[in-house]
Each structure stands twice: as structure tokens, then as C-alpha cells.
Motif scaffolding. Structure first.
Motif, PDB file in Angstrom:
ATOM      1  N   LEU A  97      17.121  14.177   3.444  1.00 53.04           N
ATOM      2  CA  LEU A  97      18.139  13.381   4.131  1.00 53.04           C
ATOM      3  C   LEU A  97      17.996  11.879   3.896  1.00 53.04           C
ATOM      4  N   PRO A  98      16.840  11.257   4.152  1.00 51.76           N
ATOM      5  CA  PRO A  98      16.752   9.808   3.919  1.00 51.76           C
ATOM      6  C   PRO A  98      16.927   9.425   2.448  1.00 51.76           C
ATOM      7  N   ALA A  99      16.471  10.285   1.541  1.00 54.73           N
ATOM      8  CA  ALA A  99      16.656  10.008   0.116  1.00 54.73           C
ATOM      9  C   ALA A  99      18.144  10.031  -0.241  1.00 54.73           C
ATOM     10  N   THR A 100      18.880  10.970   0.338  1.00 55.28           N
ATOM     11  CA  THR A 100      20.324  11.058   0.092  1.00 55.28           C
ATOM     12  C   THR A 100      21.044   9.864   0.700  1.00 55.28           C
ATOM     13  N   ILE A 101      20.648   9.460   1.888  1.00 57.50           N
ATOM     14  CA  ILE A 101      21.268   8.294   2.531  1.00 57.50           C
ATOM     15  C   ILE A 101      21.017   7.035   1.709  1.00 57.50           C
ATOM     16  N   GLU A 102      19.800   6.877   1.214  1.00 52.62           N
ATOM     17  CA  GLU A 102      19.466   5.717   0.389  1.00 52.62           C
ATOM     18  C   GLU A 102      20.270   5.723  -0.915  1.00 52.62           C
ATOM     19  N   PHE A 103      20.398   6.879  -1.533  1.00 47.10           N
ATOM     20  CA  PHE A 103      21.199   6.985  -2.756  1.00 47.10           C
ATOM     21  C   PHE A 103      22.654   6.624  -2.465  1.00 47.10           C
ATOM     22  N   ALA A 104      23.195   7.149  -1.368  1.00 51.32           N
ATOM     23  CA  ALA A 104      24.588   6.863  -1.004  1.00 51.32           C
ATOM     24  C   ALA A 104      24.797   5.380  -0.747  1.00 51.32           C
ATOM     25  N   ARG A 105      23.807   4.737  -0.144  1.00 46.29           N
ATOM     26  CA  ARG A 105      23.917   3.305   0.173  1.00 46.29           C
ATOM     27  C   ARG A 105      23.897   2.458  -1.092  1.00 46.29           C
ATOM     28  N   LEU A 106      23.041   2.830  -2.053  1.00 49.39           N
ATOM     29  CA  LEU A 106      22.845   1.992  -3.235  1.00 49.39           C
ATOM     30  C   LEU A 106      23.694   2.394  -4.445  1.00 49.39           C
ATOM     31  N   ARG A 107      23.963   3.668  -4.612  1.00 48.67           N
ATOM     32  CA  ARG A 107      24.513   4.119  -5.891  1.00 48.67           C
ATOM     33  C   ARG A 107      25.770   4.975  -5.812  1.00 48.67           C
ATOM     34  N   ALA A 108      26.339   5.180  -4.650  1.00 51.06           N
ATOM     35  CA  ALA A 108      27.506   6.055  -4.545  1.00 51.06           C
ATOM     36  C   ALA A 108      28.760   5.260  -4.191  1.00 51.06           C
ATOM     37  N   SER A 109      29.862   5.742  -4.702  1.00 57.49           N
ATOM     38  CA  SER A 109      31.169   5.178  -4.393  1.00 57.49           C
ATOM     39  C   SER A 109      32.164   6.320  -4.410  1.00 57.49           C
ATOM     40  N   ARG A 110      33.142   6.251  -3.541  1.00 55.05           N
ATOM     41  CA  ARG A 110      34.151   7.316  -3.542  1.00 55.05           C
ATOM     42  C   ARG A 110      35.129   7.139  -4.688  1.00 55.05           C
ATOM     43  N   PHE A 111      35.018   6.021  -5.421  1.00 53.92           N
ATOM     44  CA  PHE A 111      35.914   5.748  -6.541  1.00 53.92           C
ATOM     45  C   PHE A 111      35.288   6.042  -7.902  1.00 53.92           C
ATOM     46  N   ALA A 112      34.043   6.476  -7.924  1.00 57.30           N
ATOM     47  CA  ALA A 112      33.356   6.728  -9.192  1.00 57.30           C
ATOM     48  C   ALA A 112      32.629   8.075  -9.115  1.00 57.30           C
ATOM     49  N   PRO A 113      32.409   8.702 -10.266  1.00 57.37           N
ATOM     50  CA  PRO A 113      31.662   9.962 -10.260  1.00 57.37           C
ATOM     51  C   PRO A 113      30.221   9.749  -9.787  1.00 57.37           C
ATOM     52  N   VAL A 114      29.681  10.753  -9.144  1.00 56.12           N
ATOM     53  CA  VAL A 114      28.303  10.690  -8.639  1.00 56.12           C
ATOM     54  C   VAL A 114      27.351  11.001  -9.785  1.00 56.12           C
ATOM     55  N   ASP A 115      26.323  10.198  -9.929  1.00 53.89           N
ATOM     56  CA  ASP A 115      25.283  10.430 -10.943  1.00 53.89           C
ATOM     57  C   ASP A 115      24.354  11.515 -10.407  1.00 53.89           C
ATOM     58  N   VAL A 116      24.680  12.760 -10.726  1.00 58.26           N
ATOM     59  CA  VAL A 116      23.977  13.906 -10.151  1.00 58.26           C
ATOM     60  C   VAL A 116      22.526  13.961 -10.615  1.00 58.26           C
ATOM     61  N   GLU A 117      22.264  13.606 -11.873  1.00 61.06           N
ATOM     62  CA  GLU A 117      20.880  13.618 -12.368  1.00 61.06           C
ATOM     63  C   GLU A 117      20.011  12.663 -11.564  1.00 61.06           C
ATOM     64  N   ARG A 118      20.521  11.483 -11.348  1.00 60.09           N
ATOM     65  CA  ARG A 118      19.754  10.478 -10.594  1.00 60.09           C
ATOM     66  C   ARG A 118      19.591  10.895  -9.131  1.00 60.09           C
ATOM     67  N   LEU A 119      20.642  11.483  -8.560  1.00 51.50           N
ATOM     68  CA  LEU A 119      20.561  11.965  -7.185  1.00 51.50           C
ATOM     69  C   LEU A 119      19.502  13.051  -7.058  1.00 51.50           C
ATOM     70  N   ALA A 120      19.480  14.003  -7.991  1.00 51.07           N
ATOM     71  CA  ALA A 120      18.473  15.070  -7.959  1.00 51.07           C
ATOM     72  C   ALA A 120      17.072  14.494  -8.099  1.00 51.07           C
ATOM     73  N   ALA A 121      16.897  13.505  -8.991  1.00 50.89           N
ATOM     74  CA  ALA A 121      15.578  12.873  -9.158  1.00 50.89           C
ATOM     75  C   ALA A 121      15.162  12.136  -7.896  1.00 50.89           C
ATOM     76  N   THR A 122      16.120  11.500  -7.225  1.00 48.01           N
ATOM     77  CA  THR A 122      15.830  10.766  -5.986  1.00 48.01           C
ATOM     78  C   THR A 122      15.382  11.714  -4.878  1.00 48.01           C
ATOM     79  N   ILE A 123      15.988  12.884  -4.814  1.00 49.67           N
ATOM     80  CA  ILE A 123      15.668  13.845  -3.751  1.00 49.67           C
ATOM     81  C   ILE A 123      14.413  14.648  -4.075  1.00 49.67           C
ATOM     82  N   THR A 124      14.137  14.870  -5.358  1.00 48.58           N
ATOM     83  CA  THR A 124      13.028  15.744  -5.756  1.00 48.58           C
ATOM     84  C   THR A 124      11.675  15.251  -5.265  1.00 48.58           C
ATOM     85  N   GLN A 125      11.378  13.978  -5.421  1.00 48.18           N
ATOM     86  CA  GLN A 125      10.055  13.475  -5.049  1.00 48.18           C
ATOM     87  C   GLN A 125       9.718  13.698  -3.582  1.00 48.18           C
ATOM     88  N   PRO A 126      10.563  13.287  -2.636  1.00 49.25           N
ATOM     89  CA  PRO A 126      10.189  13.529  -1.229  1.00 49.25           C
ATOM     90  C   PRO A 126      10.133  15.008  -0.852  1.00 49.25           C
TER      91      PRO A 126
END
Length: 141
Positions: A91-120
């Protein structure tokens, strides 16, 4: 116009004849498609919804559905008991990704999101082999 009536009747008869199937209906019983058994090393988590914040205001929502893959089926069975902990780490990793790297106007970088969530998630349980993003979308708040 009385001469048109036979043509209309003939056209109606031809349309009806075309609508009736030439061969009898297929009444043979059909076998259900063989579905391979589900891989027991995958464990699904409840989806996560994280706010997309832009300029101090909520601009959208990042919706993420995650599945984790254990190294073996036995370890996956143990992971199912730790789903709340795994989700709490994601959850906090997803929130941090959404805050820094997500926009509803652009595609989501799924690889980076998965890498962000994997470590925690792997810190919570080392038997996690992979974190898979099954479904992701960014929508208006």
C-alpha cells in the motif's frame, strides 16, 4: 400497383426460405473445454486504490490489482495467511508511486510500479518470487 403484389409475396417467401436452416439444428451434446488447473503458486491480493496527487489536490485514483507468486505451492499456502501483511507493505509503495509517477492522462509504467512494490513485499516474506500487476488503471477522482 396490383402487379407488385406477386413480387412482394415471392420476396417474402424467399426471405422465409433463407431464414430456415438447411441442415437440422446442432443437437449433439458439446463437451466442456478442458481448463488447466490453476497454478497454486499464485496468490491474489485485494486491489489497492491510491490517490494521484498533483499540485496539492487529488487529481485521480490509481487502481492496482496484484498477484504474488511464491517459489513453491507449499510456500504459497503459507503466503495466503500473510496476505494482510503483504498488502500493508504494498500500500505505501503504491501510494508513493501514485504521488510521484502516475497521471490519469498518461499510461502507467507497470514495470516500474511492479519494481516499486516488489521490494517491500519481499521484505515481509522472502518466499515471494515475483510481484505481478494483473490489472492497473488511472481514473478521475
Amino acid at each position: 400497383m396490383p402487379s407488385c403484389v406477386p413480387y412482394r409475396r415471392a420476396a417474402a417467401v424467399l426471405l422465409l426460405a433463407a431464414a430456415v436452416p438447411v441442415h437440422g439444428a446442432n443437437t449433439e451434446p458439446r463437451k466442456a473445454a478442458e481448463v488447466p488447473p490453476a497454478d497454486a503458486s499464485f496468490v491474489a491480493m485485494q486491489s489497492i486504490d491510491a490517490p494521484i496527487v498533483d499540485g496539492g489536490r487529488v487529481d485521480g485514483v490509481l487502481h492496482v490489482t496484484i498477484t504474488v507468486q511464491a517459489k513453491s505451492e507449499e510456500e504459497a499456502a503459507a503466503l495466503t495467511k500473510r496476505i494482510p501483511e503483504l498488502r500493508a507493505a504494498a500500500l505505501p509503495a503504491t501510494i508513493e508511486f501514485a504521488r510521484l509517477r502516475a497521471s490519469r492522462f498518461a499510461p502507467v509504467d507497470v514495470e516500474r510500479l511492479a519494481a516499486t512494490i516488489t521490494q517491500p513485499v519481499k521484505r515481509v516474506d522472502a518466499t515471494v518470487d515475483k510481484v505481478l500487476i494483473v490489472k492497473v488503471s488511472a481514473t478521475e477522482a
